[in-house]
Design a protein around this motif. Structure first.
Motif, PDB file in Angstrom:
ATOM      1  N   THR B  96      48.690 -71.410 128.446  1.00  0.00           N
ATOM      2  CA  THR B  96      49.973 -71.359 127.746  1.00  0.00           C
ATOM      3  C   THR B  96      50.679 -70.055 128.090  1.00  0.00           C
ATOM      4  OG1 THR B  96      48.673 -70.600 125.879  1.00  0.00           O
ATOM      5  CG2 THR B  96      49.581 -72.800 125.735  1.00  0.00           C
ATOM      6  N   GLU B 177      44.593 -73.255 124.322  1.00  0.00           N
ATOM      7  CA  GLU B 177      45.509 -73.789 123.312  1.00  0.00           C
ATOM      8  C   GLU B 177      46.497 -74.809 123.871  1.00  0.00           C
ATOM      9  OE1 GLU B 177      46.993 -70.911 120.638  1.00  0.00           O
ATOM     10  OE2 GLU B 177      45.207 -69.661 120.787  1.00  0.00           O
ATOM     11  N   THR B 180      49.636 -75.829 121.410  1.00  0.00           N
ATOM     12  CA  THR B 180      50.623 -74.964 120.742  1.00  0.00           C
ATOM     13  C   THR B 180      52.027 -75.461 121.059  1.00  0.00           C
ATOM     14  OG1 THR B 180      50.166 -73.486 122.573  1.00  0.00           O
ATOM     15  CG2 THR B 180      49.589 -72.684 120.387  1.00  0.00           C
ATOM     16  N   HIS B 181      52.945 -75.157 120.209  1.00  0.00           N
ATOM     17  CA  HIS B 181      54.362 -75.553 120.318  1.00  0.00           C
ATOM     18  C   HIS B 181      54.573 -77.050 120.156  1.00  0.00           C
ATOM     19  CE1 HIS B 181      54.796 -71.546 121.663  1.00  0.00           C
ATOM     20  NE2 HIS B 181      54.333 -71.742 122.870  1.00  0.00           N
ATOM     21  N   LYS B 187      50.285 -83.148 119.006  1.00  0.00           N
ATOM     22  CA  LYS B 187      48.977 -82.492 118.971  1.00  0.00           C
ATOM     23  C   LYS B 187      47.883 -83.543 119.014  1.00  0.00           C
ATOM     24  CE  LYS B 187      49.940 -78.139 116.921  1.00  0.00           C
ATOM     25  NZ  LYS B 187      50.441 -77.387 115.860  1.00  0.00           N
ATOM     26  N   SER B 209      41.359 -73.799 120.654  1.00  0.00           N
ATOM     27  CA  SER B 209      42.382 -74.399 119.802  1.00  0.00           C
ATOM     28  C   SER B 209      42.309 -73.862 118.385  1.00  0.00           C
ATOM     29  CB  SER B 209      42.207 -75.913 119.779  1.00  0.00           C
ATOM     30  OG  SER B 209      43.195 -76.496 118.968  1.00  0.00           O
TER      31      SER B 209
END
Lengths: 340, 269
Positions: B96, B177, B180-181, B187, B209
């Motif tokens: 990320t 991760e 994320t976002h 998710k 995570s």
């Protein structure tokens, strides 16, 4: 690929037009047939025309192509290496570094002449010192860029490097003779003309070497579009690759600056202008487009600099700045789209 | 459906691994005595609070930083003994916050995953194109292959990055991760996608995570980092051990063993 081919073909046509214009426009008007005849080695009645074309216009056209494409490619390499859309040889101070190298050579020459004699005043010496100067600046900027990823900070660092080098040049100028000073000032105005065939030869050797390094890096440049961590995870040897890119940019920008003086904005602007036309970041397509685009831009800037129909010539540096500065402002204004 | 694979093959293992940073004079250890094994076809979550050392462990496992001590083995070979250029054929990454160019088409970006296999010019062979197309269909992006990444949503772009790692065709994928976002649906979608990938291919995925609740429901194994101590096991093994009880301050978030979920403790004022 076919779309890329069409784009390259169009750019090539524009380049041909530029070459023709560049050969036919000048303070002396020469009929087009005679230009062609002269280029193909046929004799023409007016031997002055022949001299002008073979020894003045042709080398100048070739110089414009080599320098425009060389600077544009070094701009592309820097933008990818720094992952920063505003990187370029002039903005980041590479040209200032080259100027410093040349200033040391010309104005510091009297101190060293005992050791090196003739060599100091050869064009090779100027190219070496200019490339060396830009290499030093490139390394300095790179080491700071490792710590700051922010576009603006990097630009300010480039600005600081430029003012630092110009301060050192002033100090050198203060202690040098008026002869040396004049020599340096004429160099710093920048000019595509006045290059002998021998100098054009030297320039093309440097161009060829710099470009070979760039071609060798093409695959890894594409990997760098994902950022250094991804590139490393796919097996790119970051250090080796970085050195190759730095050497390539320094040779391209250094030799161009050495022989034609510091030329602003071409390196920064051309990659962005070309991306408008060829909307890709694949370096295998971008590199040839940018070589063509850089050559075209330089030819047309040179045509404008000659003020067709008049006797006088503007410094090439002024023309590229008049053109390039608005491009930078335009880029900054649409900064949100700069995630390139 | 997964019976065709040899599930006993260990792809990634650590023994007495100690991770952290080396500074000029001292070394700062972040997590110690890490022992775990990831086998073929397993989805493993790396769980820990902010600053617990998830990223440090992930960087160590991917060879970005050296281990302080101990061993990491990939496919029974020492990680430290692998050359940079070979590493790309053993493990791929999904990261990320990398400065990834979005001015590439989906196809172009995914094809960059073939980097370790292409010639010096990066020319794609027939096999490369097959692998890229397969990766695109695995994440259901075939229809978008000519779209510029700039025009995609965050969720779609995450799928592109996952497809790139799939195209790299390594037995092991490490992700930092990956959710994320993303909103709750995406998710769950992405994690489900990872589960499907490991079940239908001979790959293993280890991802860091914060989605503990989803990870508990979905993952085969969990690596839990809690204040420098590392626990490893299946979700139920870790629950039985009571490993989750001390993860968060008990007056804010409590672990409910019956529903296998963390719940916020409502503060009464």
């Amino acid at each position: 690929m076919s779309k890329a081919f069409i784009n390259h073909f169009l750019l090539f046509i524009v380049l041909l037009v530029g070459i023709i214009l560049s050969l036919s426009l000048g303070s002396v008007s020469i009929p087009f047939q005679d230009i062609l005849k002269s280029l193909f080695g046929l004799s023409i009645e007016n031997s002055t025309w022949d001299y002008i074309i073979v020894n003045y216009r042709l080398p100048k056209t070739i110089t414009a192509i080599l320098i425009g494409s060389g600077l544009a490619v070094s701009g592309l390499l820097m933008q990818t290496l720094f992952r920063n859309p505003l990187a370029g040889p002039y903005v980041l101070g590479l040209s200032s570094g080259a100027s410093l190298g040349v200033a040391f050579l010309i104005m510091g020459a009297s101190l060293l002449s005992g050791f090196f004699g003739e060599f100091l005043f050869s064009k090779w010496a100027i190219i070496l010192s200019a490339s060396g100067g830009s290499l030093v600046v490139m390394l300095a900027v790179l080491s700071t860029a490792q710590r700051v990823k922010d576009t603006m900070t990097l630009l300010i660092i480039g600005l600081m490097v430029a003012s630092l080098t110009s301060a050192i040049v002033s100090v050198l100028a203060y202690f040098s003779s008026s002869n040396e000073l004049q020599l340096y000032i004429f160099w710093s105005f920048g000019s595509l003309g006045n290059l002998s065939w021998q100098e054009v030869g030297i320039l093309s050797i440097c161009w060829f070497i710099g470009l070979s390094f760039a071609i060798f890096c093409l695959k890894n440049l594409n990997a760098l579009l994902l950022g250094e961590n991804y590139a490393k995870s796919m097996g790119v040897q970051l250090k080796k690759n970085r050195i190759l890119i730095i050497v390539s940019t320094s040779i391209l920008a250094g030799s161009a600056t050495a022989l034609a003086g510091p030329i602003a904005f071409v390196g920064l602007a051309v990659p962005h202008l070309v991306r408008q036309l060829v909307p890709t970041n694949d370096h295998r397509i971008l590199l040839p487009s940018i070589i063509l685009g850089g050559a075209i831009l330089m030819l047309f800037c040179d045509i404008i600099a000659q003020l067709p129909g008049s006797e006088s010539t503007l410094p090439i540096n002024a023309v590229t700045s008049i053109f390039g500065a608005p491009v930078v402002i335009w880029l900054l204004l649409r900064k949100r789209k700069l995630n390139f | 459906m997964s019976s065709e694979f040899n599930h006993d093959k260990i792809l990634l293992s650590t023994s007495s691994l100690n991770v952290g940073y080396r500074e000029k004079r001292s070394t700062i250890s972040v997590a110690e005595a890490i022992n775990f094994e990831v086998k073929t076809g397993e989805l493993v979550a790396l769980i820990g609070v902010n600053g617990s050392g998830k990223s440090t462990l992930l960087k160590t496992l991917s060879g970005q930083i050296p281990a302080l001590s101990g061993e990491v083995k990939i496919d029974h070979q020492l990680l430290s003994g692998l050359l940079d250029k070979d590493l790309g054929t053993y493990l791929s990454l999904v990261l990320t916050n990398e400065p990834v160019s979005r001015q590439l088409t989906v196809m172009e970006l995914v094809a960059l995953g073939r980097h370790p296999y292409t010639n010096w010019m990066g020319q794609l062979s027939k096999i490369d194109i097959e692998k890229v197309n397969k990766a695109l269909s695995q994440v259901d992006l075939v229809q978008k292959e000519d779209k510029l990444c700039d025009s995609l949503s965050d969720g779609q772009f995450q799928k592109v990055l996952i497809a790139r790692a799939l195209a790299q065709d390594t037995p092991l994928i490490l992700m930092d991760e990956p959710t994320t976002h993303l909103d709750m649906f995406h998710k769950a979608y992405v994690l489900q996608l990872l589960k499907t990938i490991v079940k239908t291919s001979q790959k293993s995925i280890l991802f860091a995570s914060h989605e503990i609740n989803l990870a508990l429901q979905l993952c085969d194994k969990i690596i839990l980092i809690d204040e420098g101590k590392v626990d490893f096991g299946t979700p139920s093994e870790l629950i039985q051990k009571g490993a989750f009880k001390t993860l968060f301050p008990a007056d804010f978030i409590v672990f409910d063993e019956n529903s296998k979920t963390f719940r916020m403790k409502i503060q009464n004022d």
